[in-house]
Motif scaffolding. Structure first.
Motif, PDB file in Angstrom:
ATOM      1  N   VAL A 133      -6.051  -1.386   4.067  1.00  0.00           N
ATOM      2  CA  VAL A 133      -6.229  -0.655   5.317  1.00  0.00           C
ATOM      3  C   VAL A 133      -4.879  -0.219   5.870  1.00  0.00           C
ATOM      4  O   VAL A 133      -3.947  -1.027   5.967  1.00  0.00           O
ATOM      5  CB  VAL A 133      -6.966  -1.526   6.364  1.00  0.00           C
ATOM      6  N   VAL A 134      -4.797   1.064   6.243  1.00  0.00           N
ATOM      7  CA  VAL A 134      -3.593   1.624   6.860  1.00  0.00           C
ATOM      8  C   VAL A 134      -4.003   2.261   8.173  1.00  0.00           C
ATOM      9  O   VAL A 134      -4.935   3.075   8.216  1.00  0.00           O
ATOM     10  CB  VAL A 134      -2.927   2.678   5.947  1.00  0.00           C
ATOM     11  N   ARG A 135      -3.346   1.874   9.250  1.00  0.00           N
ATOM     12  CA  ARG A 135      -3.614   2.473  10.563  1.00  0.00           C
ATOM     13  C   ARG A 135      -2.451   3.384  10.914  1.00  0.00           C
ATOM     14  O   ARG A 135      -1.301   2.960  10.928  1.00  0.00           O
ATOM     15  CB  ARG A 135      -3.789   1.393  11.608  1.00  0.00           C
ATOM     16  N   LEU A 136      -2.787   4.606  11.250  1.00  0.00           N
ATOM     17  CA  LEU A 136      -1.789   5.618  11.567  1.00  0.00           C
ATOM     18  C   LEU A 136      -1.851   5.914  13.055  1.00  0.00           C
ATOM     19  O   LEU A 136      -2.931   6.171  13.594  1.00  0.00           O
ATOM     20  CB  LEU A 136      -2.100   6.883  10.749  1.00  0.00           C
ATOM     21  N   LYS A 137      -0.693   5.849  13.722  1.00  0.00           N
ATOM     22  CA  LYS A 137      -0.661   6.060  15.161  1.00  0.00           C
ATOM     23  C   LYS A 137       0.568   6.871  15.550  1.00  0.00           C
ATOM     24  O   LYS A 137       1.675   6.580  15.127  1.00  0.00           O
ATOM     25  CB  LYS A 137      -0.644   4.723  15.892  1.00  0.00           C
ATOM     26  N   THR A 138       0.344   7.898  16.363  1.00  0.00           N
ATOM     27  CA  THR A 138       1.449   8.711  16.885  1.00  0.00           C
ATOM     28  C   THR A 138       1.854   8.171  18.242  1.00  0.00           C
ATOM     29  O   THR A 138       1.006   7.936  19.098  1.00  0.00           O
ATOM     30  CB  THR A 138       1.038  10.191  17.007  1.00  0.00           C
TER      31      THR A 138
END
Length: 139
Positions: A133-138
């Motif tokens: 699982v990879v969570r991407l957040k700006t």
């Protein structure tokens, strides 16, 4: 153990030794560590999501150490949930390292244009496998 790594003013949250981050031009490349992949596969040790924090417009990619005979599919949350419900859906992107054991092709996914959210990397290979699982957040 959660820690933050700052590179050129950029921040990546890394849990344990899940990943290493290296600056690439005006962005960052995250490589998932072998120990992390193996811990997730066998269920021993921690297997938390890898959180990638980026600034708007920053180039971001995620990849693996060289793995021979590997295939990796990138899924977003919706498609992954549909697949788990056995619906006939296709991944967002798929890459393979080829069959050359001595010189496997690198596997890396460019997440720059992907929206913030949770992504799943489904790895199958002769050495290690699983869903990461990879969570991407700006920021």
């Amino acid at each position: 153990m959660k820690r933050k790594v700052y590179l050129l003013g950029l921040c990546v949250a890394i849990v344990g030794a899940a990943a290493t981050t290296a600056p690439v031009g005006s962005g960052q490349h995250v490589t998932l560590a072998r120990d992390y992949l193996e811990a997730c596969e066998i269920g021993e040790g921690e297997c938390p999501p890898v959180v990638i924090k980026r600034t708007k417009g920053e180039r971001v990619s995620v990849g693996f150490f060289p793995i021979p005979r590997a295939s990796v599919m990138l899924w977003d949350s919706l498609r992954y949930q549909q697949r788990m419900a056995r619906e006939p859906v296709k991944w967002l992107e798929r890459q393979g390292s080829g069959s050359d054991v001595e010189n496997p092709k690198p596997i890396a996914f460019d997440l720059t244009r992907r929206i913030d959210g949770t992504y799943y990397l489904w790895l199958t290979s002769c050495g290690v496998g699983g869903v990461y699982v990879v969570r991407l957040k700006t920021l």
